[in-house]
Each structure stands twice: as C-alpha cells, then as structure tokens.
Design an enzyme around this catalytic site. Structure first.
Site, mmCIF file in Angstrom:
data_model
loop_
_atom_site.group_PDB
_atom_site.id
_atom_site.type_symbol
_atom_site.label_atom_id
_atom_site.label_comp_id
_atom_site.label_asym_id
_atom_site.label_seq_id
_atom_site.Cartn_x
_atom_site.Cartn_y
_atom_site.Cartn_z
ATOM 1 N N ASN A 1 4.031 -4.946 -5.764
ATOM 2 C CA ASN A 1 4.549 -4.706 -7.113
ATOM 3 C C ASN A 1 5.430 -3.468 -7.040
ATOM 4 O OD1 ASN A 1 5.067 -4.205 -9.780
ATOM 5 N ND2 ASN A 1 2.942 -3.741 -10.353
ATOM 6 N N TRP A 2 6.717 -3.702 -7.073
ATOM 7 C CA TRP A 2 7.665 -2.581 -6.911
ATOM 8 C C TRP A 2 7.757 -1.706 -8.157
ATOM 9 C CZ3 TRP A 2 12.662 -4.853 -4.142
ATOM 10 C CH2 TRP A 2 12.311 -5.270 -2.855
ATOM 11 N N LYS A 3 7.218 -2.200 -9.288
ATOM 12 C CA LYS A 3 7.321 -1.471 -10.566
ATOM 13 C C LYS A 3 8.789 -1.160 -10.848
ATOM 14 C CE LYS A 3 2.579 -0.097 -9.940
ATOM 15 N NZ LYS A 3 1.501 0.838 -10.188
ATOM 16 N N HIS B 1 -0.296 -6.293 -16.691
ATOM 17 C CA HIS B 1 -0.525 -5.114 -15.849
ATOM 18 C C HIS B 1 -0.982 -3.949 -16.737
ATOM 19 C CE1 HIS B 1 0.188 -1.726 -13.190
ATOM 20 N NE2 HIS B 1 0.126 -2.592 -12.202
ATOM 21 N N GLU C 1 -0.193 -0.974 -16.833
ATOM 22 C CA GLU C 1 0.887 -0.113 -17.351
ATOM 23 C C GLU C 1 1.526 -0.744 -18.582
ATOM 24 O OE1 GLU C 1 2.908 0.268 -13.606
ATOM 25 O OE2 GLU C 1 1.219 1.451 -12.877
ATOM 26 N N GLU D 1 -7.507 -4.686 -11.020
ATOM 27 C CA GLU D 1 -6.883 -3.380 -10.815
ATOM 28 C C GLU D 1 -7.583 -2.335 -11.681
ATOM 29 O OE1 GLU D 1 -2.649 -3.928 -9.042
ATOM 30 O OE2 GLU D 1 -2.517 -3.516 -11.177
ATOM 31 N N GLY E 1 -2.200 4.289 -8.504
ATOM 32 C CA GLY E 1 -1.293 5.410 -8.295
ATOM 33 C C GLY E 1 -1.996 6.750 -8.167
ATOM 34 N N SER F 1 -4.135 1.695 -5.200
ATOM 35 C CA SER F 1 -4.089 2.551 -4.006
ATOM 36 C C SER F 1 -4.478 1.809 -2.728
ATOM 37 C CB SER F 1 -4.946 3.811 -4.198
ATOM 38 O OG SER F 1 -4.475 4.560 -5.308
ATOM 39 N N GLY G 1 1.117 -1.402 -5.067
ATOM 40 C CA GLY G 1 2.206 -0.649 -5.697
ATOM 41 C C GLY G 1 2.923 0.210 -4.680
ATOM 42 N N GLY G 2 2.595 1.483 -4.674
ATOM 43 C CA GLY G 2 3.284 2.468 -3.841
ATOM 44 C C GLY G 2 3.510 2.032 -2.400
HETATM 45 P P1 13P Z 1 -0.720 1.551 -6.402
HETATM 46 O O1 13P Z 1 -0.886 0.689 -5.174
HETATM 47 O O2 13P Z 1 0.516 2.404 -6.344
HETATM 48 O O3 13P Z 1 -1.950 2.291 -6.756
HETATM 49 O O4 13P Z 1 -0.432 0.534 -7.620
HETATM 50 C C1 13P Z 1 -1.272 -0.530 -7.801
HETATM 51 C C2 13P Z 1 -0.678 -1.412 -8.830
HETATM 52 O O5 13P Z 1 -0.609 -1.070 -9.994
HETATM 53 C C3 13P Z 1 -0.160 -2.713 -8.391
HETATM 54 O O6 13P Z 1 0.141 -3.530 -9.475
#
Ligand code: 13P
Length: 256
Positions: A13-15, A99, A101, A171, A177, A217, A238-239
């Site tokens: 997930n590149w956000k 998600h 967020e 999640e 994050g 994470s 994510g990251g």
């Molecule tokens: P991180 O891997 O950066 O914690 O993000 C997880 C995420 O929200 C994937 O959708």
C-alpha cells in the site's frame, strides 16, 4: 499461510507516495528483483493517478494493480470521487476498502465500507477490507467486539458465493506506521477471529478459502514469523513496500 485452501497475497500500500514516473521506476525495479512467485500473488495499491503508468509497467509481470479507495455510487455528483467502473476499465483488480486512515481522516464508517464492498463486487473488483482496533480499544478489552462488528457490518448482504473474491486485512491501528508490529500470536489470534466471524456467517468451506492479511509495520525482519501463522495469509505493507529490496524480501518470505 495455509496454501492448501487459499491464496497468499502480498500487497504493497503505497498510500500518498510516488508520482506516475516514480511509480514506473519502482515497478521496473521490482520486476527485476522479484522472481517468479510460485506461491503468492503480488499486488500494488497505488495512488489513482499512478494507475495507468503502473498497469503499463506491470503488464509483463505477475503483479496486479489495486486502488486505495473508491466511491460506492456508480456515477453522479460526487466531486473529486472515483467510481468502481472507472477503476475496472483501467484494469484494476483489487481495491482497498476501509483503511484505518480513511476511517480516521475521511469519515469512513462500517456502513460506507459495506456499501463500497458490495459495489466493488458487483463491478468485478476484489475488495481488500481493512479492519482493526485502536490501542485504546485494545486496552479497554473491546478488541473482539470491535473486530466482530467491523467484519459483520462489512459483509452485510454480501452473498456467500461472492466471498471467494473478498480479502480481509487485519491492521491494528496502533501498529500502522509506528514501528510497533503485532506479535505473531496477536496477529494469528485476530486473523483467526475474523475467520470465525466469516465461518459463522458463511460456513466453514467459505471461511477457509478467504485470504486474511496482516498489516502494520510488517517488514523483511518480521515477515517470516507472521506468515508462519496458519491464519495469516499475506501482508498489506505500507512503508516497507516503498523500498524494492525490503518488499522483495517480504515476497520471498511468502514464497518459501
Ligand atoms: P505500515 O506498514 O507503514 O505500518 O503501514 C501499514 C498499512 O497501513 C498498510 O495498509
């Protein structure tokens, strides 16, 4: 992972990261690094404007492209929104729905998640439904209630025969994050709970066929242990998905 019954899916997930040209560059790098994945499907959830470039770049690789959100209506006066049909026409295969967020910053609710899930399925997109508790909810002992309600509401009026198209991602909000990963036991417990809720609604055969990912994470260092859990069928990353080496290592962990 339990490859006998369901597909392992590693999704990045590149956000809100990467322009279209940066997306192409990262996918080119990933194509060079990720070999033939025998056991898992690789998915990249990219920003809307990156989708055409990403689909072009991924065309000759076994990488599916996903969106990070969509509207539940098919068309209309919803300035700034994107419909499932628009995504489908571009060649998008999956779409993240709910998600944390989006729940936190854009007023997404269990109800809108359910509307989006139904529209995605009707349009031929596979929803990746995100559920997860906050730290406060976990500490006050209501994690199970929260997850159960999120899963049940997301699936309201979703026919059992559509369930093989549905993916869940657990999640925990406190792990996103933050560098704090759920322990493998915590991830296994909640992914197992999600499967139990699906089982109660749709029966054992359907429940064992649904892919349930962990996200929060996840990285090259903890992927092996998380993926070793029978009910953890992949990751939503994510990251670590923005770094080709790190993401490749997670894909490799899923292919062992
Ligand atoms: P991180 O891997 O950066 O914690 O993000 C997880 C995420 O929200 C994937 O959708």
């Amino acid at each position: 992972m339990n490859r006998k019954y369901r597909k392992t899916i590693i999704a990045g997930n590149w956000k809100m990261n990467k322009t279209p040209s940066e997306a192409k560059a990262l996918i080119d790098e990933l194509k060079a690094k990720i070999g033939r994945q025998k056991w898992c499907e690789v998915v990249l959830c990219v920003p809307f404007v990156d989708i055409p470039a990403a689909i072009r770049a991924a065309r000759d690789a076994k990488i599916a492209i996903a969106a990070q959100n969509m509207h539940y209506e098919n068309a209309g006066a919803f300035t700034g929104e994107i419909s499932a049909g628009m995504l489908k026409e571009l060649g998008v295969k999956y779409v993240i729905i709910g998600h944390s967020e989006r729940r936190q910053y854009f007023a997404e609710t269990d109800k809108t998640v359910n509307l989006k899930v139904k529209t995605a399925l009707e349009t031929g997109l596979r929803p990746i439904i995100c559920v997860g508790e906050t730290l406060e909810q976990r500490e006050s002992g209501i994690m199970e209630q929260i997850i159960t309600a999120q899963v049940k509401t997301a699936l309201l009026d979703v026919p059992a025969e559509q369930m093989r198209k549905v993916v869940f991602a657990y999640e925990p909000v406190w792990a996103i994050g933050t560098g704090k990963t759920a322990t493998a036991e915590q991830a296994a417990e909640v992914c197992g709970l999600i499967r139990a809720v699906i089982r109660a609604k749709c029966g054992a055969r359907v429940a064992r066929s649904v892919t349930i990912q962990y996200g929060g994470s996840m990285n090259a260092g903890n992927a092996n242990e998380l993926l070793a859990q029978l009910d953890v069928d992949g990751g939503l990353i994510g990251g670590a998905s923005l770094k080709a080496d790190e993401f490749t290592a997670i894909v490799n962990a899923a292919n062992q």
